[in-house]
Design a protein around this motif. Structure first.
Motif, PDB file in Angstrom:
ATOM      1  N   THR A 104       0.834  -1.194   0.000  1.00 39.55           N
ATOM      2  CA  THR A 104       0.000   0.000   0.000  1.00 39.55           C
ATOM      3  C   THR A 104       0.871   1.247   0.000  1.00 39.55           C
ATOM      4  N   GLY A 105       0.433   2.242  -0.738  1.00 35.56           N
ATOM      5  CA  GLY A 105       1.125   3.524  -0.838  1.00 35.56           C
ATOM      6  C   GLY A 105       0.123   4.609  -1.164  1.00 35.56           C
ATOM      7  N   PRO A 106       0.561   5.874  -1.214  1.00 34.53           N
ATOM      8  CA  PRO A 106      -0.368   6.974  -1.415  1.00 34.53           C
ATOM      9  C   PRO A 106      -0.591   7.364  -2.870  1.00 34.53           C
ATOM     10  N   TRP A 107       0.148   6.772  -3.808  1.00 30.53           N
ATOM     11  CA  TRP A 107       0.188   7.310  -5.158  1.00 30.53           C
ATOM     12  C   TRP A 107      -0.867   6.675  -6.051  1.00 30.53           C
ATOM     13  N   GLU A 108      -1.821   7.476  -6.491  1.00 34.71           N
ATOM     14  CA  GLU A 108      -2.901   6.983  -7.347  1.00 34.71           C
ATOM     15  C   GLU A 108      -2.408   6.710  -8.761  1.00 34.71           C
ATOM     16  N   ILE A 109      -3.145   5.866  -9.447  1.00 31.69           N
ATOM     17  CA  ILE A 109      -2.864   5.558 -10.849  1.00 31.69           C
ATOM     18  C   ILE A 109      -3.635   6.583 -11.669  1.00 31.69           C
ATOM     19  N   GLY A 110      -2.922   7.586 -12.137  1.00 33.19           N
ATOM     20  CA  GLY A 110      -3.577   8.713 -12.801  1.00 33.19           C
ATOM     21  C   GLY A 110      -3.879   8.489 -14.263  1.00 33.19           C
ATOM     22  N   GLY A 111      -3.562   7.335 -14.780  1.00 40.42           N
ATOM     23  CA  GLY A 111      -3.761   7.021 -16.190  1.00 40.42           C
ATOM     24  C   GLY A 111      -2.760   5.960 -16.572  1.00 40.42           C
ATOM     25  N   LEU A 112      -2.871   5.435 -17.786  1.00 41.59           N
ATOM     26  CA  LEU A 112      -1.980   4.358 -18.199  1.00 41.59           C
ATOM     27  C   LEU A 112      -0.697   4.849 -18.832  1.00 41.59           C
ATOM     28  N   ALA A 113      -0.631   6.078 -19.281  1.00 41.57           N
ATOM     29  CA  ALA A 113       0.571   6.580 -19.925  1.00 41.57           C
ATOM     30  C   ALA A 113       1.743   6.548 -18.948  1.00 41.57           C
ATOM     31  N   ALA A 148       9.665  -2.264 -31.197  1.00 36.85           N
ATOM     32  CA  ALA A 148       8.838  -2.018 -30.014  1.00 36.85           C
ATOM     33  C   ALA A 148       9.475  -0.961 -29.117  1.00 36.85           C
ATOM     34  N   VAL A 149      10.790  -1.034 -28.958  1.00 36.59           N
ATOM     35  CA  VAL A 149      11.488  -0.049 -28.131  1.00 36.59           C
ATOM     36  C   VAL A 149      11.367   1.339 -28.737  1.00 36.59           C
ATOM     37  N   VAL A 150      11.566   1.427 -30.029  1.00 27.07           N
ATOM     38  CA  VAL A 150      11.483   2.727 -30.698  1.00 27.07           C
ATOM     39  C   VAL A 150      10.105   3.345 -30.515  1.00 27.07           C
ATOM     40  N   ARG A 151       9.056   2.534 -30.623  1.00 30.84           N
ATOM     41  CA  ARG A 151       7.696   3.068 -30.463  1.00 30.84           C
ATOM     42  C   ARG A 151       7.525   3.681 -29.073  1.00 30.84           C
ATOM     43  N   SER A 152       7.957   2.966 -28.044  1.00 31.81           N
ATOM     44  CA  SER A 152       7.807   3.469 -26.681  1.00 31.81           C
ATOM     45  C   SER A 152       8.647   4.724 -26.454  1.00 31.81           C
ATOM     46  N   LEU A 153       9.875   4.723 -26.955  1.00 28.54           N
ATOM     47  CA  LEU A 153      10.747   5.868 -26.714  1.00 28.54           C
ATOM     48  C   LEU A 153      10.269   7.110 -27.455  1.00 28.54           C
ATOM     49  N   ARG A 154       9.727   6.926 -28.653  1.00 27.39           N
ATOM     50  CA  ARG A 154       9.211   8.099 -29.370  1.00 27.39           C
ATOM     51  C   ARG A 154       8.067   8.748 -28.605  1.00 27.39           C
ATOM     52  N   GLU A 155       7.213   7.927 -28.008  1.00 26.33           N
ATOM     53  CA  GLU A 155       6.127   8.481 -27.207  1.00 26.33           C
ATOM     54  C   GLU A 155       6.670   9.187 -25.964  1.00 26.33           C
ATOM     55  N   ALA A 156       7.823   8.727 -25.468  1.00 28.68           N
ATOM     56  CA  ALA A 156       8.394   9.275 -24.236  1.00 28.68           C
ATOM     57  C   ALA A 156       9.148  10.585 -24.453  1.00 28.68           C
ATOM     58  N   THR A 157       9.202  11.057 -25.690  1.00 27.32           N
ATOM     59  CA  THR A 157       9.890  12.339 -25.942  1.00 27.32           C
ATOM     60  C   THR A 157       8.958  13.532 -25.803  1.00 27.32           C
ATOM     61  N   THR A 158       7.697  13.277 -25.527  1.00 24.45           N
ATOM     62  CA  THR A 158       6.722  14.370 -25.385  1.00 24.45           C
ATOM     63  C   THR A 158       6.708  14.857 -23.939  1.00 24.45           C
ATOM     64  N   PRO A 159       6.873  16.167 -23.711  1.00 23.89           N
ATOM     65  CA  PRO A 159       6.811  16.678 -22.335  1.00 23.89           C
ATOM     66  C   PRO A 159       5.480  16.302 -21.696  1.00 23.89           C
ATOM     67  N   CYS A 202      -0.078  -2.387 -26.770  1.00 20.56           N
ATOM     68  CA  CYS A 202      -0.553  -1.435 -25.758  1.00 20.56           C
ATOM     69  C   CYS A 202      -1.006  -0.121 -26.366  1.00 20.56           C
ATOM     70  N   TRP A 203      -0.526   0.186 -27.558  1.00 22.83           N
ATOM     71  CA  TRP A 203      -0.733   1.518 -28.113  1.00 22.83           C
ATOM     72  C   TRP A 203      -1.947   1.559 -29.030  1.00 22.83           C
ATOM     73  N   GLY A 204      -2.780   2.575 -28.828  1.00 26.40           N
ATOM     74  CA  GLY A 204      -3.897   2.800 -29.723  1.00 26.40           C
ATOM     75  C   GLY A 204      -3.459   3.560 -30.956  1.00 26.40           C
ATOM     76  N   ALA A 205      -4.333   3.638 -31.940  1.00 23.35           N
ATOM     77  CA  ALA A 205      -4.005   4.330 -33.184  1.00 23.35           C
ATOM     78  C   ALA A 205      -3.724   5.809 -32.947  1.00 23.35           C
ATOM     79  N   ASP A 206      -4.322   6.371 -31.896  1.00 27.05           N
ATOM     80  CA  ASP A 206      -4.116   7.787 -31.605  1.00 27.05           C
ATOM     81  C   ASP A 206      -2.920   8.039 -30.697  1.00 27.05           C
ATOM     82  N   GLY A 207      -2.135   6.992 -30.412  1.00 27.24           N
ATOM     83  CA  GLY A 207      -0.964   7.150 -29.566  1.00 27.24           C
ATOM     84  C   GLY A 207      -1.227   6.984 -28.090  1.00 27.24           C
ATOM     85  N   SER A 208      -2.478   6.762 -27.710  1.00 24.46           N
ATOM     86  CA  SER A 208      -2.793   6.580 -26.294  1.00 24.46           C
ATOM     87  C   SER A 208      -2.449   5.156 -25.857  1.00 24.46           C
ATOM     88  N   VAL A 209      -2.260   4.987 -24.549  1.00 31.26           N
ATOM     89  CA  VAL A 209      -1.959   3.676 -23.992  1.00 31.26           C
ATOM     90  C   VAL A 209      -3.264   3.003 -23.594  1.00 31.26           C
TER      91      VAL A 209
END
Length: 520
Positions: A41-50, A113-124, A171-178
């Motif tokens: 148990t911890g205090p941190w909520e799951i704010g979304g899947l991204a 697969a790695v490239v897909r995840s890392l490209r999404e991770a370049t967005t602030p 995991c990735w939708g067509a719109d880039g969402s997780v």
């Protein structure tokens, strides 16, 4: 927030919407006791899947992994990438992947697969957005190649951050969402009920080490520290993180529960809007700092005298903590003189300017870290003695970044982890770069700090040059006080007698569930 039902081992929600549809007590009753989930148990909520929003939960639960990891001494280490090389000009990084790794849906870990995840991770606000990345692609022999526009020596460290988790293509939708969380870690998700619960099971296809002994694990969010402590005390949680000092003292006297602790590279800070009057005047910031009785707060509220922050960086942050800096002092008389010099004189019990306007500085904080509200109350009282009115607002942790961005922030009390990646340079660039940051400077910049951080980020410095750059940053922040340090942190975790093999991560990246064992 649900309270634990002390009469049962299951965690029963006050309302059915809060947790999964099947109560924990019933689920446990339907399986042998040895197969009951290990509950964290911890205090941190799951704010979304991204990953940029909740990747820290999935990383700590060992569901998903990153390209690089962190060695015990705090340096980048192999993760899903077993090795990497950098071109002589520092612009091309090549990462060779571990062989035989599969995602939880059976798909192979490959460079695409790695490239897909890392490209999404370049967005602030993902941490990788700090790197000067030109392209991320694959090589003919199946490696991942990152090309930079300018040299950036901290890339391997950024790739260990939870916002860069590597997820399966499905995991990735067509719109880039997780749409799902399918990682490569030793545990795979079996049920996910945002914002409060994750259930996971041992992943038999994991190749990263010995198979975990604990088959099923569960993460439950409990917003109040008292609730988490009661869950540990009553046997409803096997690991309870982020406890308040009073609960730790009580649990130490209880049988069946032990306390594990580790010093963290985290500091409780007051974030100051130096772009707004009167906080743009360094004398006012210094006065606020001098009025803080850090030793009293550490001793009376945190119950650990060693946690009084003499400077921004804790001793656990090797290379950044500077023992030559004079510790931040408690000197109310000097604080009063500085406010007098700044034009804020004491009249009728309040600091006022020449027009008679009282000095009022609203302070925002949040209860996710249970000590923050009580520390806020202590700061309010200490600054009141100086004649400064500080109304305290306790809200959500996201309120401080919002107020930073819209300019309404005056003071914000938060806890900042300066080693969320192996090299703090990336975090410090995020906080004290030219534009400031959500958890760092507001309305303040220093060209020398920016230049030193930039040089450290580019890499190529010898040991003495890097030490000098770090010292320049630490001293400037110590003197200018764009954030005011209050206390350092010791992570204290309640551990059930049911388990053994507990390992605490000073970088807060993992709960190390795979190393836990049921006690015989």
């Amino acid at each position: 927030m649900p309270e634990p039902d002390r009469g049962r081992r299951g965690f029963v929600a006050a309302s059915g919407a809060a947790l999964a549809a099947v109560p924990v007590a019933r689920a446990r009753a339907q399986r042998p006791a040895a197969r009951a989930p290990l509950v964290v148990t911890g205090p941190w909520e799951i704010g979304g899947l991204a990953p940029a929003r909740s990747g820290h939960v999935f990383q700590r639960m060992q569901v998903a992994e990153t390209l690089t990891g962190v060695a015990e001494e705090g340096t980048p280490a192999p993760g899903l990438a077993e090795r990497w090389t950098v071109s002589p000009d520092g612009l091309r990084w090549r990462f060779e992947l571990r062989r035989g790794v599969r995602f939880h849906d059976g798909a192979p870990l490959d460079a695409q697969a790695v490239v897909r995840s890392l490209r999404e991770a370049t967005t602030p606000p993902a941490m990788l957005s700090l790197a000067p990345i030109d392209t991320i692609g694959t090589t003919p022999d199946g490696a991942v190649e990152v090309r930079l526009t300018t040299p950036f020596g901290g890339l391997a460290a950024l790739l260990a951050h939870s916002s860069t988790l590597i997820l399966a293509p499905a995991c990735w939708g067509a719109d880039g969402s997780v749409r799902a969380i399918l990682g490569t870690g030793p545990y795979r998700i079996t049920a996910l009920s945002p914002p409060q619960q994750v259930d996971a099971q041992r992943w038999e296809g994991w190749t990263g080490g010995a198979p975990p002994e604990v088959e099923q694990v569960r993460y439950l969010v409990a917003g109040r520290a008292e609730t988490r402590a009661l869950m540990a005390e009553s046997g409803q949680a096997d690991l309870a993180y982020t406890l308040d000092p009073a609960s730790v003292a009580r649990l130490r006297a209880r049988r069946g529960v032990s306390i594990a602790a580790v010093m963290l590279p985290r500091t409780a800070i007051v974030k100051v809007n130096a772009g707004a009057a009167p906080l743009g005047d360094r004398r006012v910031r210094q006065a606020l700092s001098l009025a803080i009785d850090r030793a009293g707060i550490a001793r009376a509220l945190l119950r650990d005298p060693e946690l009084a922050a003499g400077q921004l960086f804790a001793p656990s942050l090797a290379g950044w903590h500077d023992p030559t800096l004079p510790p931040l002092a408690h000197d109310p008389a000097r604080a009063a003189r500085l406010l007098d010099e700044a034009g804020w004189t004491l009249r009728d019990g309040a600091r006022r300017d020449a027009s008679g306007r009282a000095l009022e500085l609203p302070l925002r904080t949040f209860p996710d870290r249970p000590e923050l509200p009580i520390v806020a109350a202590a700061l309010q009282a200490q600054w009141r003695e100086l004649g400064v009115a500080v109304p305290v607002s306790i809200g959500n942790s996201g309120d401080i970044p919002i107020a930073h961005r819209d300019g309404s922030l005056r003071l914000g009390l938060a806890a900042r982890n300066y080693a969320s990646v192996p090299d703090p340079t990336g975090t410090l660039l995020q906080d004290f770069g030219p534009a400031g940051g959500d958890w760092g400077a507001t309305g303040w910049r220093d060209d020398g700090v920016a230049a030193a951080l930039g040089a450290l980020a580019r890499g190529g410095l010898d040991a003495s040059q890097a030490a000098a750059a770090r010292a320049r940053v630490a001293r400037t922040l110590h003197e200018a006080l764009p954030v005011i340090p209050v206390a350092w942190y010791r992570q204290q975790v309640a551990v059930s007698a049911r388990v053994t093999g507990i390992r605490l991560d000073p970088f807060e990246r993992s709960y190390h569930l795979a190393s836990l064992r049921w006690r015989a």
